[in-house]
Design a protein around this motif. Sequence first.
Motif, short mmCIF file in Angstrom:
data_model
loop_
_atom_site.label_atom_id
_atom_site.label_comp_id
_atom_site.label_asym_id
_atom_site.label_seq_id
_atom_site.Cartn_x
_atom_site.Cartn_y
_atom_site.Cartn_z
N PHE A 1 37.36 16.10 -9.69
CA PHE A 1 36.69 15.45 -10.61
C PHE A 1 36.22 14.04 -10.38
O PHE A 1 35.04 13.84 -10.29
N ILE A 2 37.25 13.24 -9.48
CA ILE A 2 36.89 11.43 -9.71
C ILE A 2 35.88 11.72 -7.97
O ILE A 2 34.94 10.95 -8.58
N SER B 1 34.05 14.02 -7.43
CA SER B 1 32.75 14.66 -7.53
C SER B 1 31.39 13.73 -8.53
O SER B 1 30.90 13.50 -8.12
N SER B 2 32.77 13.03 -9.66
CA SER B 2 32.00 12.03 -9.78
C SER B 2 31.26 10.65 -9.38
O SER B 2 29.96 10.15 -9.39
N GLU B 3 31.60 10.04 -8.38
CA GLU B 3 31.83 8.91 -6.78
C GLU B 3 30.53 9.25 -6.50
O GLU B 3 29.42 9.08 -6.13
N ARG B 4 30.52 10.78 -5.50
CA ARG B 4 29.02 11.35 -5.63
C ARG B 4 28.52 11.90 -6.02
O ARG B 4 26.84 11.89 -5.57
N ALA B 5 27.75 11.71 -7.29
CA ALA B 5 27.13 12.30 -8.16
C ALA B 5 26.05 10.89 -8.10
O ALA B 5 24.93 11.08 -8.08
N GLU B 6 27.32 10.21 -8.48
CA GLU B 6 26.66 8.32 -7.79
C GLU B 6 25.86 8.34 -7.05
O GLU B 6 24.37 8.31 -7.05
N ARG B 7 26.53 8.40 -5.37
CA ARG B 7 25.61 8.50 -4.49
C ARG B 7 24.73 8.89 -4.37
O ARG B 7 22.91 9.18 -4.13
N ILE B 8 23.98 10.61 -5.57
CA ILE B 8 23.37 11.41 -5.09
C ILE B 8 22.43 10.64 -5.60
O ILE B 8 20.81 10.81 -5.51
N TYR B 9 22.30 9.87 -7.11
CA TYR B 9 21.60 9.46 -7.94
C TYR B 9 21.08 8.78 -7.25
O TYR B 9 19.98 8.55 -6.98
N ASP C 1 25.35 13.12 0.47
CA ASP C 1 24.73 12.88 -0.29
C ASP C 1 23.63 12.92 0.04
O ASP C 1 22.80 12.73 -1.31
N PHE D 1 20.40 17.10 -0.82
CA PHE D 1 21.09 17.09 -2.27
C PHE D 1 20.73 19.09 -2.46
O PHE D 1 20.02 19.06 -3.34
N PRO E 1 22.29 14.73 -12.53
CA PRO E 1 23.30 14.96 -10.95
C PRO E 1 24.68 15.24 -11.19
O PRO E 1 25.43 16.14 -11.24
N LEU E 2 25.64 14.45 -12.60
CA LEU E 2 26.66 14.88 -12.71
C LEU E 2 27.26 16.19 -13.23
O LEU E 2 27.88 16.53 -12.70
N LEU F 1 27.37 18.74 -10.09
CA LEU F 1 28.53 17.80 -9.53
C LEU F 1 29.79 18.58 -10.17
O LEU F 1 30.05 19.32 -10.01
N PHE G 1 31.98 21.12 -9.70
CA PHE G 1 33.58 20.71 -9.25
C PHE G 1 34.29 21.53 -9.90
O PHE G 1 35.34 22.58 -10.38
N ARG H 1 41.31 6.25 -12.88
CA ARG H 1 39.91 5.57 -13.01
C ARG H 1 39.53 5.71 -14.42
O ARG H 1 38.51 7.00 -15.29
N LEU I 1 36.06 6.23 -16.84
CA LEU I 1 35.82 7.69 -16.22
C LEU I 1 35.94 8.62 -17.88
O LEU I 1 34.92 9.28 -18.55
#
Lengths: 203, 249, 318
Positions: free
Chosen positions: A183-184, A186-194, B93, B96, C41-42, C45, C49, C202, C205
């Motif tokens: 999950f951690i 994925s949420s970091e990747r979501a930031e980079r994708i944004y 990344d 997408f 985007p989350l 993802l 997940f 974290r 989060l």
Amino acid sequence: MRHDFLDRYSRLDSPIHRASAAVKLVVALALVVAVVLLPASRPMFLVAVAVVLVAVAVLSRVPWRFLVVRVLLLEPFVLGVAMLALFQSGGWRMFLFLVGKCTVCLMVMVLLSNTTPFSDLLRVLKRWRMPALLVTTLSLMYRYVFVLVDEAQRMGRARTSRTFTPRRSRAWRTIATVVSQLFIRSSERAERIYAAMCARGWR
Amino acid sequence: MTAAVEVRDLHFRYGDGTHALRGVGFSVAEGESVGLIGPNGAGKSTLLLHLNGLLPEAWRGEGSVRVGGVQVGPDTLHEVRRKVGLLFQDPNDQLFCPTVFEDVAFGPQQLGLPEAAVRERVARALAEAGTPGFEARAPHHLSVGEKRRVCLAGVLACDPSILVLDEPSSSLDPRGRRELKELLRQIAITKLIATHDLELVVELCSRVIVLDEGAVVAQGPTVEVLADEDLMLRHNLERPHILRHLHPH
Amino acid sequence: MHIPDGFLDSQTAVTAAALAVTGLGVALRRARLHLPPRRVPLLGLAAAFVFAAQMINFPVAGGTSGHLIGAVLAAVLLGPSAAVIVISAVLIVQCLMFADGGISALGANIFNMGVIGGVGGWAVYHVVSRLVKGLFGCVVAAGFAAWCSTVMASVACAGELASSHTVRWSVALPAMAGAHMLIGIGEGLITVLVLVAIARTRPELLQPEAAPEPRRSYGAIVAYGGLIALGLALFVSPLASRWPDGLDRTAELLGFKEKAVAPMVPAPMPDYEVPGFHWTTLGTSLAGAVGTIVVFALAWLLARALVPKGAAGPRGVP
């Protein structure tokens, strides 16, 4: 290890693969609805549909072994629920009819998913006015499922390679660590994708 | 003439307190290819994100970033992002979308181009990036090298005037690296390349900037800077082998 | 709990699909209103997940294994509306890409696991985490809510199977709810362990910005609450009050009422129950009540063991 096995055969070349995704989706849906509506007194219809499906499967050039395995993998759920039907009067007939019906539907859906890339289905859904947010979510999900499953497996393997005395309590901890890390990440990747989306002008 | 990129006294702190940039200043002239090198954690990636206005918290901070004479800020984001094409470190990344076509078309579509023009741009960008005809492929079925090229196509499709690349050659095999160098050489626009691959810098960049602990510690012509053994070792770098042949002691 | 094609009759499938579409519509609308662009985007993802997490099996008693549903985990991490979208996306992909869960039952599956599992589970979490303070309270609440959400979803699933005349209510309810009372323990345990691990590495989060949905919105409570209540009223309550009708109609439908085929396997429940006195519903409800108390106690003990005393809650309030 690559995870393209998840949708390996959906991009083959055959008359079935070339047919429009919208047509395939509509036909599949119609077939499933017809089978679902079928009264128990007409079991022969199931056989007819199954024969047609086998012909489609042959035409599609997807290896039959793979299709059979996919259907069999999904069968336990069907059997599980159908078993419950045994506990009532007339259970056997109900059981067989249910298993037959569900198996035919499974064949339809397994064939659809292995002859049509999900991205094509997604485009159809978009054309059918599926809300944009859901389309975005689905397409990102489809894109990153492969990446994440791969990550999960690598983390799992890294853990197992350092686990010498498997214990049940340890197994739970391991799963929890892998899932939380997943999950951690994925949420970091979501930031980079944004960031990547913004960099190309997303508004 | 206005510089393609001009960074002045740039400071940046992340939310967790990490002081990533401490007064960075440099400029890149139109048409130039500049290498940005430095050890891990020197602040290279953070700096590149600034060039595209991707760290909104930075606008309140000190220093200025100008791209083609335009100050990066909340009101100029769209203009800046059109000018600067950013290639991210991890191709996963950046890719997408579920298919290559949709991915490369993403930028042009955001620009509001009509469909025919989008198609044309996608085909052209894919050809430029050395992956013609990849439209229907799915990103998860591509190799690392192919992914990188498709990413590049996605950036080129936006028609940027400056290309900013973050570790373009990482995790490529020698052949992939060679092909990428060839490809970048052919793309005749201003480039800023952050990388650990010093041979790539030697071959592509006329000038390099050395970044360490969030500050520019040296800059100058590539061969001069990279040949300075003391400087390189002080900043956890090393002289590339290729230079040993050029300047044997 | 993924219902395949063929188990639901058209009436149930269509009703469930209408409920699911409404629920998903409410969720999408709320996300459009309250979700900041950088969180969009989350959702995708998080769906990937949940899908990947569902592929990891955990050991259940007797060599069998179960897997996470993740509805409460998603709801705690992202908020209830996002959870509905995420779980729906997972179910849509599973259906269209892997034929897991039928396309005619997609609505029912989204309603059970997304709306009831996600929003219903979140409601339990919300109430309990208000009553018990701090991170400890959140952990207790999440574990308990995960179990409740699994069991609630399975009861709805049993109701749909029974109102489709596929399986008799008196069989479906104890079988589904019973199995999921066990599976739910695994769900709760994983949810708790994962949340504790995230809080440790974290904690931000779990911060409120992570779930930007306004906490108190009467519109949402009415919409979601109404949907869940309607679903339960349509699928579960008529069966709980008069199940023998269901059986009669099944027999009629299959055309063997006159033939009166004797069951091949002796039914574990006698066929001749006293009318108006429903052992199955009553028994299962009793077991459910006892199970609820036991699971709450277990969640409490687990949280005691895992959370250091006085750890601040994710909301920063003590």
